[in-house]
Design an enzyme around this catalytic site. Structure first.
Site, PDB file in Angstrom:
ATOM      1  N   SER A 177      81.475  34.225  49.257  1.00 14.70           N
ATOM      2  CA  SER A 177      80.049  34.490  49.041  1.00 14.70           C
ATOM      3  C   SER A 177      79.183  33.564  49.893  1.00 14.70           C
ATOM      4  O   SER A 177      77.960  33.621  49.829  1.00 14.70           O
ATOM      5  CB  SER A 177      79.704  34.331  47.561  1.00 14.70           C
ATOM      6  OG  SER A 177      80.115  33.057  47.090  1.00 14.70           O
ATOM      7  N   HIS A 186      44.155  63.664  37.940  1.00 22.02           N
ATOM      8  CA  HIS A 186      44.912  64.721  38.639  1.00 22.02           C
ATOM      9  C   HIS A 186      44.559  64.757  40.134  1.00 22.02           C
ATOM     10  O   HIS A 186      44.731  65.780  40.789  1.00 22.02           O
ATOM     11  CB  HIS A 186      44.652  66.113  38.035  1.00 22.02           C
ATOM     12  CG  HIS A 186      44.761  66.164  36.543  1.00 22.02           C
ATOM     13  ND1 HIS A 186      45.920  66.509  35.883  1.00 22.02           N
ATOM     14  CD2 HIS A 186      43.846  65.871  35.580  1.00 22.02           C
ATOM     15  CE1 HIS A 186      45.708  66.444  34.572  1.00 22.02           C
ATOM     16  NE2 HIS A 186      44.469  66.061  34.368  1.00 22.02           N
ATOM     17  N   LYS A 240      45.177  58.342  66.731  1.00 23.61           N
ATOM     18  CA  LYS A 240      45.692  57.943  65.417  1.00 23.61           C
ATOM     19  C   LYS A 240      45.636  56.451  65.125  1.00 23.61           C
ATOM     20  O   LYS A 240      45.776  55.612  66.000  1.00 23.61           O
ATOM     21  CB  LYS A 240      47.142  58.421  65.266  1.00 23.61           C
ATOM     22  CG  LYS A 240      47.198  59.928  65.195  1.00 23.61           C
ATOM     23  CD  LYS A 240      48.454  60.417  64.570  1.00 23.61           C
ATOM     24  CE  LYS A 240      48.492  60.145  63.098  1.00 23.61           C
ATOM     25  NZ  LYS A 240      49.696  60.707  62.518  1.00 23.61           N
ATOM     26  N   ASN A 252      47.508  54.483  62.087  1.00 18.97           N
ATOM     27  CA  ASN A 252      48.398  54.742  60.957  1.00 18.97           C
ATOM     28  C   ASN A 252      48.487  53.558  59.992  1.00 18.97           C
ATOM     29  O   ASN A 252      48.549  52.410  60.430  1.00 18.97           O
ATOM     30  CB  ASN A 252      49.803  55.082  61.472  1.00 18.97           C
ATOM     31  CG  ASN A 252      49.821  56.390  62.236  1.00 18.97           C
ATOM     32  OD1 ASN A 252      49.044  57.295  61.940  1.00 18.97           O
ATOM     33  ND2 ASN A 252      50.684  56.478  63.231  1.00 18.97           N
ATOM     34  N   TYR A 288      82.449  34.610  32.032  1.00 22.72           N
ATOM     35  CA  TYR A 288      82.237  34.856  33.457  1.00 22.72           C
ATOM     36  C   TYR A 288      83.274  35.822  34.026  1.00 22.72           C
ATOM     37  O   TYR A 288      84.452  35.764  33.699  1.00 22.72           O
ATOM     38  CB  TYR A 288      82.312  33.522  34.239  1.00 22.72           C
ATOM     39  CG  TYR A 288      82.158  33.696  35.744  1.00 22.72           C
ATOM     40  CD1 TYR A 288      80.900  33.732  36.331  1.00 22.72           C
ATOM     41  CD2 TYR A 288      83.277  33.855  36.575  1.00 22.72           C
ATOM     42  CE1 TYR A 288      80.746  33.915  37.708  1.00 22.72           C
ATOM     43  CE2 TYR A 288      83.130  34.035  37.939  1.00 22.72           C
ATOM     44  CZ  TYR A 288      81.859  34.062  38.499  1.00 22.72           C
ATOM     45  OH  TYR A 288      81.716  34.246  39.849  1.00 22.72           O
ATOM     46  N   SER A 334      49.630  55.538  67.513  1.00 19.76           N
ATOM     47  CA  SER A 334      50.748  56.442  67.740  1.00 19.76           C
ATOM     48  C   SER A 334      51.101  56.403  69.220  1.00 19.76           C
ATOM     49  O   SER A 334      50.223  56.258  70.072  1.00 19.76           O
ATOM     50  CB  SER A 334      50.348  57.859  67.327  1.00 19.76           C
ATOM     51  OG  SER A 334      51.148  58.804  68.012  1.00 19.76           O
TER      52      SER A 334
END
Ligand code: ARG
Length: 467
Positions: free
Chosen positions: A33, A166, A293, A295, A327, A287
Site C-alpha cells: 500500500s 419544475h 463560445k 463554455n 481487522y 471552443s
C-alpha cells in the site's frame, strides 16, 4: 520518489524466519500500500513519537532508547519532506518503511518502538489523524464559500429574478435570496463536518492488534499528546472501525451534491438563452472550432467530480459491509477512496468559490425574465383574498381566467385594461396594479425566511454573525 527500489530488506525478513523466500511478485503487487499510504508519513511519525514518549514515561522502554527513537523519527520526517527518502514496495506500507529506516539509522533501539502496539491500531491512528485534518480544512473552505455567497447576497438583496419550480417560472424572488439558499446548504454541510470531527476525536493507539495489551501503557497520555479528546473505549471496535472515513465520504457526497446543483444552475444561467450570469475568463474556456463560445467547463467538472465522490462512498461502504470483526486486510482499500474524494471536494469548493466571486450578474436580464411568464399571478390571487374577501380557491380560479385572457391577448397581467379584469370579477379596482409589479411582489413576501429584501438582509445578518 520511487515505490520499488533495490532495497533488499523485505517485510518477510523483518518478521523473522517463518517465510523462507521473498513474496511472489503478484503477492507484493496486491499487498503493498506504500504507493498511496506514504501520504500518511507525517501522521505515522507523529503517532510513533507520542507512543515512544508514553512508553518511556511508563518505564516500558528506557529514556535513552526513547531519545534515539524520537531523534531518528525526526530525521526520517525531514528526509521524507525534502524528498530524500527511498520508499520500498517490498516493505509494504508506510509503517514498515519508517520502521526499517529507523533501524538503519539508530540500530537495535528501533526494535523497541513497536512494543505494545500493532499496525492495526497504528493505521487506525494515522488515518484518523489525516481525516481529522482534512475535515478541518473542509470546514475552512466551506466558510470561504459561504463568505463569497454572503457578499453576493448583500450586493443583490434587491435584484429580482424569476424563482422556479419544475424549472418553470414560479414567483419572483431576489438573487440575494437565491444566494442565501446556498448559504443554508453549505452551512449544513459545515455543521456535519463539525459533528464528524467530534465523532472521530478519540485516539485508537493502544488498542494494539485487537485485544489491548498487557504492558502498563497510558492511553490517555497518548490521546492528549495527539490532540484527541480521549482514547477509544473498545479495542476490538477500534481496529475494526472505519466509520470516520465513511462519514467523511458521506459528508463529501452531500456537499458534492450541493456543489453539483449549483454547478448545474451556473451552466443554465450562463447560456445565451438565460444570460443571467457571465463567467469570468478565469473560469471558462473557448471552443477550438466555434469562436463565439464561452463554455462553463469548471462548473461542468464540479458537476462531474460529484460522481467520483459518490463512487468512493459506495466503494468503501461495500468494502466494509461483509467484514467480520476485527481487522481484515480489505480495510487497506479505504485510503485511496478517501484521498481521491478529498482531492475532488477541495477542488470543487475552490472552483465554486472562485466562480461565485468572479461571475458578473446581469440584473437587467434577470428582472426582465422575472416579470415574464405571469410570475405575479399569485399576487393577483392574494390581492383578491385580501381586498375582495374571496376564498383563496375562488381567487385562484379568477386569476386563472385573467392569465388565460392575457395569454390570448399576448400581454402581461399588468397590461390588461381594468375593464377586462372587472369583466372577470366586478370587485377588482385599479389598486390591483400596485401588486402586479415584480418589485411589489418580492417586497410583500416578508414572512420569516421569505424573499423580501428586508428579510434577506435579516438572513444575511444571521449568517454574518456565524461565519
Ligand atoms: N497497510 C495496512 C493497512 O493499510 C496496515 C495494517 C496492516 N495490518 C495487518 N494486520 N496486516 O491497512
Amino acid at each position: 520518489m520511487a515505490d520499488d527500489t533495490t532495497d533488499t530488506k523485505s517485510s518477510n525478513q523483518m518478521w523473522g524466519g517463518r517465510f523462507a523466500s521473498g513474496p511472489d511478485a503478484i503477492m507484493e503487487e496486491i499487498n503493498a500500500s506504500i504507493g498511496f499510504d506514504k501520504k500518511l508519513f507525517a501522521q505515522d511519525i507523529r503517532g510513533s513519537i507520542a507512543h515512544a514518549t508514553m512508553l518511556a514515561h511508563q518505564g516500558i522502554i528506557s529514556a535513552d532508547d526513547k531519545d534515539k527513537i524520537v531523534h531518528g523519527l525526526n530525521t526520517i520526517l525531514s528526509e521524507i519532506e525534502s524528498g530524500n527518502f527511498e520508499f520500498s514496495r517490498q516493505l509494504e506500507d508506510i509503517h514498515m518503511n519508517v520502521e526499517a529506516r529507523l533501524a538503519t539509522l539508530i540500530g537495535p533501539a528501533a526494535g523497541r518502538l513497536h512494543t505494545a502496539r500493532s499496525r492495526n491500531d497504528q493505521v487506525a491512528l494515522d488515518f484518523r489523524l489525516w481525516v481529522k485534518e482534512e475535515l478541518e480544512k473542509t470546514e475552512q473552505m466551506l466558510t470561504g464559500l459561504i463568505a463569497a455567497f454572503l457578499d453576493r447576497a448583500e450586493e443583490h438583496a434587491e435584484s429580482v429574478m424569476p424563482g422556479f419550480t419544475h424549472l418553470q417560472t414560479a414567483q419572483p424572488v431576489t438573487f440575494g435570496h437565491h444566494c442565501m439558499a446556498y448559504v443554508e446548504m453549505f452551512g449544513r454541510d459545515r455543521s456535519r463536518v463539525r459533528h464528524a470531527i467530534e465523532h472521530l476525536d478519540e485516539s485508537p493507539i493502544g488498542a494494539a492488534a485487537l485485544a489491548g495489551t498487557g504492558y502498563p501503557i497510558d492511553r490517555h497520555m497518548t490521546a492528549r499528546a495527539l490532540g484527541f479528546r480521549e482514547p477509544t473505549r473498545n479495542s476490538i471496535d477500534t481496529v475494526s472501525d472505519r466509520d470516520f472515513a465513511i462519514e467523511f465520504l458521506s459528508i463529501a457526497a452531500i456537499a458534492g451534491m450541493h456543489l453539483s446543483r449549483l454547478a448545474e444552475e451556473i451552466v443554465i444561467w450562463s447560456t445565451p438563452q438565460f444570460g443571467f450570469v457571465r463567467l469570468s475568463d478565469a473560469f471558462s474556456t473557448g471552443s477550438s472550432i466555434m469562436p463565439q463560445k464561452k463554455n462553463p467547463d469548471a462548473a461542468e467538472l464540479v458537476r462531474a467530480k460529484t460522481g467520483r465522490i459518490n463512487g468512493s462512498l459506495v466503494a468503501l461502504l461495500t468494502i466494509m459491509k461483509g467484514l467480520p470483526l476485527a481487522y481484515s486486510k480489505d480495510m487497506q482499500e479505504d485510503k485511496e477512496q478517501v484521498f481521491d474524494a478529498a482531492e475532488s471536494l477541495e477542488l470543487a469548493i475552490a472552483a465554486m468559490t472562485g466562480m461565485v466571486r468572479d461571475m458578473t450578474v446581469n440584473t437587467a436580464r434577470m428582472k426582465a425574465a422575472a416579470g415574464s411568464g405571469y410570475s405575479t399571478a399569485t399576487d393577483l390571487a392574494d390581492w383578491l383574498v385580501r381586498e375582495a374577501g374571496l376564498p383563496f380557491r375562488d381567487a385562484h380560479h379568477v386569476t386563472g381566467r385573467a392569465v388565460a385572457l392575457a395569454e390570448s391577448k399576448g400581454c402581461d397581467l399588468a397590461e390588461l385594461p381594468l375593464s377586462d379584469l372587472q369583466a372577470i370579477h366586478a370587485d377588482i379596482t385599479d389598486k390591483v396594479y400596485d401588486v402586479l409589479t415584480v418589485e411589489a411582489s418580492v417586497a410583500s413576501r416578508k414572512s420569516f425566511g421569505g424573499t423580501a429584501p428586508s428579510e434577506v438582509r435579516r438572513q444575511i445578518a444571521f449568517w454574518r454573525a456565524r461565519n
